[in-house]
Design an enzyme around this catalytic site. Structure first.
Site, PDB file in Angstrom:
ATOM      1  N   LYS A 144       0.873  -1.177   0.000  1.00 53.40           N
ATOM      2  CA  LYS A 144       0.000   0.000   0.000  1.00 53.40           C
ATOM      3  C   LYS A 144       0.910   1.228   0.000  1.00 53.40           C
ATOM      4  O   LYS A 144       1.937   1.243   0.693  1.00 53.40           O
ATOM      5  CB  LYS A 144      -0.881  -0.029   1.247  1.00 53.40           C
ATOM      6  CG  LYS A 144      -1.880   1.119   1.356  1.00 53.40           C
ATOM      7  CD  LYS A 144      -2.715   0.945   2.636  1.00 53.40           C
ATOM      8  CE  LYS A 144      -3.760   2.038   2.787  1.00 53.40           C
ATOM      9  NZ  LYS A 144      -4.564   1.848   4.014  1.00 53.40           N
ATOM     10  N   SER A 148      -9.445   1.925   3.173  1.00 58.78           N
ATOM     11  CA  SER A 148      -8.552   2.666   2.306  1.00 58.78           C
ATOM     12  C   SER A 148      -7.565   1.801   1.531  1.00 58.78           C
ATOM     13  O   SER A 148      -7.005   2.264   0.543  1.00 58.78           O
ATOM     14  CB  SER A 148      -7.783   3.688   3.145  1.00 58.78           C
ATOM     15  OG  SER A 148      -6.950   3.021   4.069  1.00 58.78           O
ATOM     16  N   SER A 200      -9.521  -0.586   7.326  1.00 63.02           N
ATOM     17  CA  SER A 200      -8.979  -0.340   5.989  1.00 63.02           C
ATOM     18  C   SER A 200      -8.316  -1.526   5.312  1.00 63.02           C
ATOM     19  O   SER A 200      -8.001  -1.464   4.134  1.00 63.02           O
ATOM     20  CB  SER A 200      -7.978   0.817   6.040  1.00 63.02           C
ATOM     21  OG  SER A 200      -8.684   2.040   6.059  1.00 63.02           O
TER      22      SER A 200
END
Ligand SMILES: [Mg+2]
Ligand SMILES: [Zn+2]
Lengths: 485, 96, 487
Positions: free
Chosen positions: C81, C156, C180
């Site tokens: 990420k 996210s 997330s």
């Protein structure tokens, strides 16, 4: 009307550590710009702080030395304000749970004369906490340049109660505080390197009034004498203002030690709201008795305590103690020499150190620790003089030579022929007779009762003996002859 | 508990060093007003005698020994700098 | 028939690599080709380093040839990420303010993945600074759900979930502050694990809310998640909040730990707003565990209704502080033509941050500001204590909790504008972060429209082994994880 000033000091002391307070990159002074940084110091995305155990030890030790209460648990808080020298735009500090509360700094005010001890007082402390230092801004014409080498250096913020009333007290406070820090090995407190920085809160009020006047914060008092001068100047400024019927404005002023003037820092800065909250990246610190005991064992005797002990156990006069105790290395040197010299010789040892050693060190620009002449040499020299093996003048020469070469006094005396000659009483008596015969005026004065007139004969005798006469023997011989003449 | 009406967006934006457009101010005020009204229900929780949780797990004395290690070379330290001079970060003149 | 290479699991690929039927270079090329073919539509990646990936793959093949393979991850392409630092690679947090930033150092998890031989190459799209539940807050454009490109992948860590689901990577790391990892895993039909707070180092993770953030794996199977967790878990002296605990062999634990378990069903998690298809799939999962002899027990987490508020106070307060460093001074976007340094802050931050980040900075600044701290932040920390106590009391009766991961399946891009509505996506996941617990989402079915549904299992602190074993038991009896989107 008479006025009284009320002064509180906020002192930042840089803790001497190898690495920074929240990361292990080296802490240091005088390195090339931005060479003491890492992701934590630069607040790079993702970097996290880790406490430095040595900085915690240092503040606990400082707290113990100053008689503070050490918090059983304390935590870290973030203090937010945007400034280019502050990489995270918050400072990690301690807000409502500082490591130390209370305690005091013992100070000595100037005495009536240099050789007379002045009044002692204890200035109470509010708190001491740990925090991180910021970087350094260098201002150019159009831009400012930031060096983050200093950022993250451990700082202790020491806050006094508003309990001082004169610039002299503030000066004495800083002097004593600095000595305590240096003694404890906590900081070198070199003000030129920014290792000790002082802000002062100053207000004045009519004598007798109990409420405080409006305070002014004086910043950038970056040498101990600037602290004294700046505070004295600010007190005068406020009193003059009040006497003219004006009012003191609550503000921050910047003192310029070069011009001796201060100037208001009317920054357009918005009102501060530091938004303190506990730093979620750092765990609390818990201080148990064992930890405190370990550090208490490392706490040295402080200068004033030492001074009282030297006076009590060695009967040293203030003139010696007031010089010996402020430099721990010097005080240790003295103690070692005095103990090697043996009982009853401490004052003689002290005299050699305060007069001769310090003079030679000053001339050579050396520290005590660098002197080739060691405590054992001084002790031996005192013993030689006391035994009459070397005479006073010769001893002075021997000391200078010992300082230069590090040889023992016996070796120097032997090599240079400075041992006192075996007393040839007959020859000495002849020299004494000659001296008396040559100075009828002094003879008459002595006969008339002026005892000190005897000294007029001693010079010629010593000269004739080339310094190798025992002053006690010269004195007794002269008295015997004078009485008879 | 304070009311959502207390949100002075200009003051807060200044503290946060965020320049907001009038549109943003109006929109955020309205949206955050809703969020804050929702949050008002927290005032109903009885928290007397409850210790705050600052960390998910209570651990103390997490530190490192004072051993210095090499940091970033100055080139790496400044590699992302928007402006630099003499190995330092350059910013518009800071007036103290 | 075996799936395409890029849809296989770490465990399957490991067998191929070890038997030399496959090289890491071939696998990496297949994954790169797949990414190039589909990422124009999915937009799971912010950037990738093809040359670096091929070099790592070659190094892995050389190790294996020399008999020095480092374990199950050696030669496996994985992505990060874009909030996790890797030396020499961009680190943008999907924000304009870090658009040109290159990290000079590795996050601890990155170093550990590299140490395990993984081919760490892709940087995955996410909501800006991990603030969001849809990946629509990315400054570089939203990611799409591989199951329906018109829908969000969740967030996210939406790019991480989409990349794993779409065959662009074998596994990925995400970060989870309020759900997330788990929510996008649920919406994309993959496994996502949020470890116990403190199990995985946060060093090198762009901080959103420091007391809630945790890095964890997104993978195709529970087994793969266990393998990745094994590589990244463990104490890190660079993170003061990292826990000193022995790390068990999570992979071995999958077979060693056997039920039946006592499973708690928190009644507050099955209220209104739960999509019927999601509700039915979760009920079926409950029935499965019951059929395995597990004791199913209704439990209560009475402070659940306060989770969202508590979360938004704590997370935004910490974020407002953590994001203060993005100021255009030392790195990142700097506004041009600022008249002084104060103006520079205002303009750089105004230009660099997107609306959701600004909104949260404002809220967080406000709740910490003078006069409001006690009413908001301090009170939220106290309510957080109560929320954590709810979970710990439940664990006196049960071994784990079972809930839906997300109240709904993936929604349409642009469908939810209202922040409050978006914040409600996290209602089942944020309690776990507030309590610092481990939790995992795994696929448990599909809606009639073919959208994945996720099941959340919440475990006890530092007992990821049990959690993984429990999830593995379910996964072994179902084949949801063998379905792949047609892209
Ligand atoms: Mg202060
Ligand atoms: Zn300070």
């Amino acid at each position: 009307m008479n006025y009284e000033a009320v002064i509180g000091l906020e002192v930042h002391v840089q803790v001497r550590t190898n690495s920074k307070i929240f990361t292990r990159v080296a802490a240091g002074y005088g390195h090339a710009e931005n060479t003491l940084t890492d992701p934590v110091i630069l607040a790079l995305p993702g970097a996290l702080p880790v406490m430095n155990k040595a900085a915690l030890d240092a503040i606990i030790k400082a707290g113990l030395l100053l008689g503070c209460e050490i918090a059983p648990v304390c935590k870290w808080d973030r203090k937010h304000y945007f400034y280019p020298d502050s990489p995270k735009n918050y400072q990690i500090s301690q807000y409502d749970q500082p490591m130390c509360r209370g305690g005091a700094v013992e100070i000595e005010l100037p005495g009536p004369a240099r050789n007379v001890m002045g009044e002692h007082k204890k200035i109470p402390l509010t708190r001491i906490h740990l925090e991180e230092d910021v970087g350094k801004l260098n201002h150019g014409a159009a831009e400012s340049l930031v060096d983050y080498n200093r950022a993250g250096t451990p700082l202790m913020e020491i806050v006094s109660e508003p309990a001082m009333h004169t610039a002299e007290e503030a000066f004495a406070f800083l002097t004593s505080l600095r000595a305590t820090m240096v003694y404890g090995g906590i900081s070198d407190c070199d003000m030129e390197k920014g290792q000790l920085r002082c802000d002062a809160n100053i207000s004045v009020r009519p004598t007798g009034q109990t409420t405080l006047g409006t305070k002014v914060e004086l910043k950038n008092l970056n040498s101990i004498s600037f602290v004294r001068d700046g505070i004295a100047h600010e007190i005068k400024r406020q009193i003059a203002l009040l006497e003219r019927g004006g009012t003191v404005e609550q503000e921050t002023r910047d003192y310029d030690g070069q011009t001796g003037l201060s100037q208001s820092l009317r920054s357009k800065e918005m009102a501060h709201d530091y938004r303190y909250f506990p730093d979620p990246d750092l765990m609390p610190v818990k201080v148990d008795e064992a930890w405190k005991a370990r550090l208490r064992a490392e706490c040295p005797e402080l200068p004033f305590e030492k001074q009282r002990r030297f006076a009590a156990s060695h009967q040293l006069p203030y003139t010696l103690t007031s010089v010996l105790v402020w430099d721990k290395a010097l005080a240790d040197y003295f103690e070692e020499a005095a103990s090697l010299a043996g009982p009853g010789r401490a004052q003689a040892v002290g005299n050699w150190i305060v007069n001769d050693l310090l003079r030679e060190l000053g001339g050579a620009k050396l520290e005590v620790g660098q002197a080739k002449v060691r405590p054992a040499h001084v002790a031996a020299l005192v013993q030689l003089v006391e035994a009459g093996t070397v005479l006073a003048n010769a001893a002075k020469e021997i000391f200078i030579e010992m300082f230069a070469t590090g040889e023992t006094p016996e070796a120097i005396a032997g090599r240079r022929g400075l041992n006192a000659a075996p007393a040839d009483a007959g020859e000495l008596e002849l020299w004494c007779r000659d001296a008396i015969a040559a100075n009828a005026k002094a003879l008459a004065e002595f006969k008339a009762g002026k005892d000190s007139a005897i000294n007029a004969f001693k010079g010629p005798v010593m000269k004739a003996a080339k310094g190798k006469a025992d002053p006690k023997l010269v004195d007794s011989t002269l008295r015997r002859l004078l009485a008879a003449s | 508990m304070s009311s959502a009406r207390d949100l002075d967006i200009d003051h807060v934006a200044k503290l946060a060093r965020l320049a907001l457009t009038p549109e943003e101010k109006a929109k955020f005020s309205q949206q955050l007003g809703e969020v804050l009204s929702h949050i008002e229900q927290l005032g109903k929780v009885d928290v007397s005698g409850i210790e705050p949780t600052a960390h998910a797990f209570p651990v103390v004395n997490v530190w490192a020994d004072d051993v210095a290690r090499p940091g970033l070379p100055v080139e790496a330290a400044l590699q992302n700098a928007p402006a630099q001079r003499h190995h330092m970060i350059a910013v518009p003149k800071v007036v103290e | 028939m075996a799936a395409e290479l890029f849809f296989q699991t770490i465990a399957e690929l490991g067998a191929l690599l070890d038997s030399r039927k496959l090289s890491s270079a071939e696998l990496t090329r297949a994954v790169i080709a797949r990414t190039k073919a589909v990422d124009g539509r999915v937009h799971a990646f912010n950037s990738f380093d093809e040359a670096g990936a091929l070099a790592s793959a070659a190094a892995s093949d050389a190790r294996r040839a020399a008999g020095q393979a480092r374990g199950p991850l050696d030669g496996i392409p994985v992505g990060l990420k874009d909030v996790i630092a890797a030396a020499g690679q961009p680190l943008t947090a999907s924000s304009k303010i870090l658009a040109n930033y290159v990290s000079p150092y590795d996050a601890t998890v990155t170093a550990r993945l590299k140490g395990a031989g993984a081919v760490v190459w892709g940087r995955l799209n996410c909501d800006e600074f991990a603030m969001g539940s849809s990946t629509e807050n990315s400054a570089f454009g939203p990611a799409s759900n591989p199951w329906d490109l018109a829908r969000v992948p969740g967030g996210s860590s939406g790019g991480s979930a989409a990349a794993v689901a779409g065959g662009e990577l074998i596994a990925a790391l995400g970060s989870d502050t309020g759900g997330s990892i788990r929510q996008p895993a649920a919406l994309c039909g993959v496994v996502g694990l949020k470890p116990t707070y403190g199990l995985v180092s946060r060093y090198g993770l762009v901080a959103f809310a420091s007391s809630l953030d945790q890095i964890g794996p997104l993978a195709r199977t529970v087994e793969d998640a266990a393998l990745v967790l094994g590589a990244i878990a463990g104490h890190d002296p660079l993170d003061s909040t990292s826990f000193q605990a022995d790390i068990p062999d999570y992979h071995a634990g999958l077979k060693q730990k056997k039920g039946p378990w006592r499973i708690g069903i928190p009644k507050e998690y099955f209220g209104t707003g739960l999509d019927p298809a999601v509700g039915a799939a979760v009920e079926a999962a409950i029935a499965f565990y019951r059929s395995q002899g597990c004791e199913i027990k209704e439990v209560s987490l009475p402070h659940t209704q306060y989770c969202l508020d508590t979360y938004y106070i704590i997370a935004t307060a910490e974020a407002s502080s953590n994001l203060a460093r993005f100021d255009g001074i030392r790195y990142g976007h700097r506004a041009s033509g600022a008249k002084d340094v104060v103006d520079l802050y205002f303009q750089s931050r105004a230009e660099g941050f997107g609306p959701e980040v600004k909104r949260r900075i404002i809220l967080g600044t406000y709740v910490l500001s003078s006069g409001y701290y006690d009413a908001y932040y301090l009170r939220a920390q106290k309510v957080r204590t109560l929320i954590r106590q709810d979970f710990l009391s439940a664990y006196r009766e049960v071994d784990a909790l079972l809930t839906p991961t997300s109240p709904t399946p993936a929604f349409k891009l642009g469908e939810k504008f209202d922040p409050l509505a978006l914040y409600l996506c996290d209602i089942y996941t944020i309690g776990v972060n507030l309590a610092g617990l481990p939790a995992l989402s795994l696929p448990c079915g599909f809606t009639p429209a073919g959208l994945p549904i996720g099941l959340q299992l919440i475990g006890q602190p530092f007992r990821e082994s049990e959690l993984l074993a429990m999830a593995h038991t379910y996964e072994q009896a179902h084949d949801w994880h063998r379905r792949h989107p047609a892209l």
